[in-house]
Design a protein around this motif. Sequence first.
Motif, mmCIF file in Angstrom:
data_model
loop_
_atom_site.group_PDB
_atom_site.id
_atom_site.type_symbol
_atom_site.label_atom_id
_atom_site.label_comp_id
_atom_site.label_asym_id
_atom_site.label_seq_id
_atom_site.Cartn_x
_atom_site.Cartn_y
_atom_site.Cartn_z
ATOM 1 N N LYS A 1 0.895 -1.174 0.000
ATOM 2 C CA LYS A 1 0.000 0.000 0.000
ATOM 3 C C LYS A 1 0.920 1.207 0.000
ATOM 4 O O LYS A 1 1.892 1.258 0.774
ATOM 5 N N ILE A 2 0.623 2.192 -0.809
ATOM 6 C CA ILE A 2 1.593 3.257 -0.992
ATOM 7 C C ILE A 2 1.777 4.136 0.258
ATOM 8 O O ILE A 2 2.869 4.613 0.517
ATOM 9 N N GLY A 3 0.783 4.303 1.095
ATOM 10 C CA GLY A 3 0.944 5.160 2.291
ATOM 11 C C GLY A 3 1.729 4.500 3.409
ATOM 12 O O GLY A 3 2.589 5.106 4.039
ATOM 13 N N THR A 4 1.416 3.208 3.667
ATOM 14 C CA THR A 4 2.083 2.529 4.796
ATOM 15 C C THR A 4 3.357 1.830 4.326
ATOM 16 O O THR A 4 4.167 1.418 5.145
ATOM 17 N N ASN A 5 3.497 1.640 3.024
ATOM 18 C CA ASN A 5 4.642 0.939 2.405
ATOM 19 C C ASN A 5 4.659 -0.562 2.691
ATOM 20 O O ASN A 5 5.583 -1.264 2.282
ATOM 21 N N ASN A 6 3.671 -1.069 3.424
ATOM 22 C CA ASN A 6 3.627 -2.494 3.759
ATOM 23 C C ASN A 6 2.741 -3.271 2.793
ATOM 24 O O ASN A 6 1.861 -2.697 2.143
ATOM 25 N N ILE A 7 2.946 -4.590 2.741
ATOM 26 C CA ILE A 7 2.237 -5.465 1.810
ATOM 27 C C ILE A 7 0.726 -5.190 1.840
ATOM 28 O O ILE A 7 0.138 -5.004 2.911
ATOM 29 N N ASP A 8 0.110 -5.148 0.660
ATOM 30 C CA ASP A 8 -1.316 -4.859 0.542
ATOM 31 C C ASP A 8 -2.088 -6.177 0.617
ATOM 32 O O ASP A 8 -2.092 -6.962 -0.332
ATOM 33 N N ALA A 9 -2.735 -6.383 1.750
ATOM 34 C CA ALA A 9 -3.432 -7.664 1.992
ATOM 35 C C ALA A 9 -4.467 -7.953 0.906
ATOM 36 O O ALA A 9 -4.685 -9.121 0.546
ATOM 37 N N ASP A 10 -5.084 -6.912 0.358
ATOM 38 C CA ASP A 10 -6.125 -7.127 -0.661
ATOM 39 C C ASP A 10 -5.558 -7.696 -1.958
ATOM 40 O O ASP A 10 -6.306 -8.175 -2.804
ATOM 41 N N LYS A 11 -4.249 -7.605 -2.136
ATOM 42 C CA LYS A 11 -3.657 -8.094 -3.396
ATOM 43 C C LYS A 11 -3.128 -9.521 -3.253
ATOM 44 O O LYS A 11 -2.616 -10.097 -4.224
ATOM 45 N N ILE A 12 -3.202 -10.093 -2.051
ATOM 46 C CA ILE A 12 -2.598 -11.417 -1.828
ATOM 47 C C ILE A 12 -3.406 -12.535 -2.488
ATOM 48 O O ILE A 12 -2.847 -13.413 -3.152
ATOM 49 N N ALA A 13 -4.734 -12.488 -2.348
ATOM 50 C CA ALA A 13 -5.576 -13.611 -2.798
ATOM 51 C C ALA A 13 -5.315 -13.966 -4.262
ATOM 52 O O ALA A 13 -5.229 -15.152 -4.618
ATOM 53 N N SER A 14 -5.156 -12.943 -5.114
ATOM 54 C CA SER A 14 -4.990 -13.216 -6.549
ATOM 55 C C SER A 14 -3.608 -13.819 -6.859
ATOM 56 O O SER A 14 -3.371 -14.292 -7.980
#
Length: 369
Positions: A109-122
């Motif tokens: 995620k661009i604000g937190t710089n941490n992995i974007d959980a919503d993008k993991i499933a795909s």
Amino acid sequence: MISKTVPFLDVHATYDSLRDEITKKVAAVLESGHYILGPECQAFEREFANFTGAEHCIGVANGLDAITLMLQAHNIGPGDEVIVPSNTFIATWLAVSMCGATPVPCEPKIGTNNIDADKIASLISPKTRAVIAVHLYGQPADIDSIKLSIGDKKILLFEDAAQAHGAKYKTKNVGSLADGAAFSFYPGKNLGAFGDGGCVTVNDVDVAKRIRSLRNYGSEKKYYHDVLGSNSRLDEIQAAVLRLKLKTLPPWNARRQQLAAIYQTKLRNIGDLCLPETPVWADPVWHLYVVRTAQRDKMLDYLKDQGIQCLVHYPVAPHRSGAYSGLYKNISLPIADTLSSQVLSLPIGPHLSTEQVDYVCDRISAFFR
Ligand SMILES: Cc1ncc(COP(=O)(O)O)c(C=O)c1O
């Protein structure tokens, strides 16, 4: 304002402030004649497990080994895939590659710089064995959302907590949130040794036993080798130093938090400067204070001329590095690419003065005026 010099991080100051205690402790280890896997390492493992809230801690030689051994303890190897952040220090990826498995990058995620959980499933495939969440820059990743994305699939979740000693996620310390966590004690870390060091924290006693064996030639009993292990041990001198420094970690993290709060207040709404975003459930320990601007390189040079040392974490995303050349050429990771061209880490550390941080803020404002 008079020009000053602001180092990025003053690691020598951490030694200065504990000099007498460290000298005594190191001398005591040398006198003991016990230098590897002795009482200091055992005591540190108990104390650090306690600190993180995990059941077990296993001291190892460095953070890269900590991640690698954690994966090996679960037999992750050739043919397996491990989902990793596209924006991290390359060690997260290298550990997966060391096991013979394939890193599968997931954008942050661009604000937190941490992995974007919503993008993991795909990104999950039948080969996916694990996800590694990195608590990047000392800010906890959103572990509960990652668990939701994994659902009831048999996929392990590991923490790369190399930059986040003492950070809290929803009141719990990082290191006890998932199937295992890796820490680095590289000297510049929030908890740093005077050399290399690392550890794994886990709750499962059998996994802890496997990692203990893997770090010591695959052996539980001297000269009996049951599995293919390596030599990755935390030595007694480093363990003794870490025990002393663990006591100073909470106040030193608190000082980092004070300095980050000054940056958050004084650098708000300046030019195109984007400040790190902290979700309400996150209690970061600010290993790094990382801002973003399209004028990154110009700002870096300007601040250098003003006596302010900044660094870039990281100028090349892992998929663009020579180590992985060609392997990811067909994969588009625009957020990782943007971050690598725009991020700038400002000076932060327990021994920087308020005056030094005020000076950095003043010079940054002047740059955008
Ligand atoms: C996120 C991350 N993971 C892993 C490591 C590897 O730690 P070490 O340098 O102790 O091997 C680091 C070290 O900088 C790191 O920042």
